[in-house]
Design an enzyme around this catalytic site. Structure first.
Site, PDB file in Angstrom:
ATOM      1  CE  LYS A 199       5.660  -6.940  -0.316  1.00 45.66           C
ATOM      2  NZ  LYS A 199       5.109  -5.592  -0.062  1.00 45.66           N
ATOM      3  CG  HIS A 260       0.702  -6.733   7.172  1.00 46.80           C
ATOM      4  ND1 HIS A 260       1.374  -6.268   6.063  1.00 46.80           N
ATOM      5  CD2 HIS A 260       1.041  -8.043   7.293  1.00 46.80           C
ATOM      6  CE1 HIS A 260       2.091  -7.248   5.539  1.00 46.80           C
ATOM      7  NE2 HIS A 260       1.904  -8.329   6.269  1.00 46.80           N
ATOM      8  CD  GLN A 262       0.132  -0.614  14.841  1.00 46.30           C
ATOM      9  OE1 GLN A 262      -0.168   0.231  14.006  1.00 46.30           O
ATOM     10  NE2 GLN A 262      -0.523  -0.746  15.967  1.00 46.30           N
ATOM     11  CE1 TYR A 266      -1.612   2.351  11.847  1.00 47.09           C
ATOM     12  CE2 TYR A 266       0.116   3.825  11.074  1.00 47.09           C
ATOM     13  CZ  TYR A 266      -0.318   2.820  11.924  1.00 47.09           C
ATOM     14  OH  TYR A 266       0.551   2.292  12.843  1.00 47.09           O
ATOM     15  CG  LEU A 268      -9.410  -2.062   5.227  1.00 44.76           C
ATOM     16  CD1 LEU A 268      -8.872  -2.741   6.480  1.00 44.76           C
ATOM     17  CD2 LEU A 268     -10.927  -2.212   5.137  1.00 44.76           C
ATOM     18  CG  HIS A 269      -3.446  -2.119   2.819  1.00 38.43           C
ATOM     19  ND1 HIS A 269      -3.317  -1.181   3.830  1.00 38.43           N
ATOM     20  CD2 HIS A 269      -2.330  -2.897   2.895  1.00 38.43           C
ATOM     21  CE1 HIS A 269      -2.178  -1.365   4.471  1.00 38.43           C
ATOM     22  NE2 HIS A 269      -1.565  -2.417   3.923  1.00 38.43           N
ATOM     23  CG  HIS A 271      -1.141  -7.723   2.406  1.00 35.53           C
ATOM     24  ND1 HIS A 271       0.026  -7.128   1.989  1.00 35.53           N
ATOM     25  CD2 HIS A 271      -1.600  -6.958   3.440  1.00 35.53           C
ATOM     26  CE1 HIS A 271       0.275  -6.063   2.731  1.00 35.53           C
ATOM     27  NE2 HIS A 271      -0.699  -5.938   3.617  1.00 35.53           N
TER      28      HIS A 271
END
Length: 329
Positions: A199, A260, A262, A266, A268-269, A271
């Site tokens: 993005k 986030h 949900q 799926y 793990l990350h 932002h």
């Protein structure tokens, strides 16, 4: 409908122009020398558009192998302005057509040169029905998911889905996007990769957006986190902010760092966005600050196993149907 037909007519015109220029549909190549990502694109529907965000979401058909066709989702958005380029443009006295003039206020039409008129275009191909529905405008509803609801409804739903996250593993194994990695901690338990989110066009730090992807597999979301994962989360927080300071000169207190729930996938990350950037997904019903997550796990290792978590689901989301069928909403 009228708008969709107009878009379709324009799409057909572009298709004919491409065929004339390239001796047949689907023959046009990208500047990098590869196959064009949207060979013979035909518009099926405008899924959603936002005048505020200058973004449009399209569903169309493209040429596949042989005579087959593939579904594609195309996201088009205007690139952000860059101060230096705009300053140079205005400094050269460009042609401006007056649209409205009232006392000190004037509205003008200005046609920028090609280098200032970029349209960032994201292509999902082949797109599944899930992809198409994801970008279709839908009403949204709040879910209050208790710990037992997660075990009885959400987790079985997640495990029943066939959505692949191979693309995540490709990044971790450096089979894809290796040149985009900003920082790497290669520890298999407590390490992560940090790279720009798609993005962000990486041209200005004002809308900085990066993603930290855990090296450790099997952590699906907040619900799986316990105190055992604190070293990993602390590494992401500390080393991620240090890497961003070194590369982009933004201090830790100028960043919004969150997970986030949900999540959109799926694994793990975390932002990382510039604090002043109004990024998607930062609303209170979805974003959880990483610093808060760490503190909650320090107080209670089972915090996210038992805590009621509130989030929004779109009306066509299969998980919402699961909650309805269970009498939970």
């Amino acid at each position: 409908m009228e708008h969709s037909n107009t878009m379709a007519e324009k799409g057909e015109k572009r298709k004919r122009d491409d065929e004339a220029d390239n001796n047949g549909p689907g023959k046009k190549e990208t500047s990098a020398g590869g196959e064009h990502p949207l060979p013979g694109f035909r518009l099926s529907a405008v899924l959603r558009e936002s005048a505020r965000d200058k973004t449009i979401f399209l569903h169309g058909k493209v040429n596949g192998d042989g005579e087959a066709t593939e579904d594609a989702v195309v996201i088009m958005e205007r690139a952000p302005f860059q101060a230096e380029s705009v300053s140079n443009l205005l400094g050269n006295n460009p042609a401006m057509t007056v649209q409205l003039k009232n006392d000190i206020y004037g509205v003008y039409h200005l046609s920028p040169p090609a280098e200032l008129n970029d349209i960032k275009t994201t292509v999902i191909r082949p797109a599944t029905e899930k992809h198409i529905k994801k970008y279709l405008h839908q009403e949204v509803y709040l879910i209050q998911e208790k710990g037992e609801d997660y075990k009885n409804i959400t987790l079985p739903f997640i495990e029943s889905q066939s959505s692949s996250i191979q693309w995540v593993y490709n990044i971790l194994e450096k089979k894809a996007e290796a040149d985009r990695i900003v920082y790497e901690n290669s520890d298999p338990e407590n390490g992560f990769l940090l790279l720009p989110d798609f993005k962000w066009n990486q041209k200005q730090v004002e809308d900085l957006y990066l993603i930290a992807i855990s090296q450790k597999r099997g952590i699906k979301s907040l619900r799986d986190l316990t105190a055992d994962h604190l070293p990993l989360l602390r590494n992401i927080l500390q080393e991620g902010t240090e890497a961003i300071l070194k590369r982009y000169k933004l201090q830790a207190n100028q960043l919004r760092i969150f997970l986030h729930y949900q999540p959109s996938y799926y694994h793990l990350h975390v932002h990382f966005t510039a604090l002043g950037h109004d990024a998607p997904g930062i609303t209170v019903e979805r974003a959880h600050l990483l610093s808060d997550v760490i503190q909650n796990l320090e107080m209670n290792s089972r915090y996210y196993e038992t805590r009621t978590l509130t989030y929004a689901l779109r009306e066509d989301d299969a998980l919402l149907k699961c909650f309805k069928d269970s009498g939970k909403c």
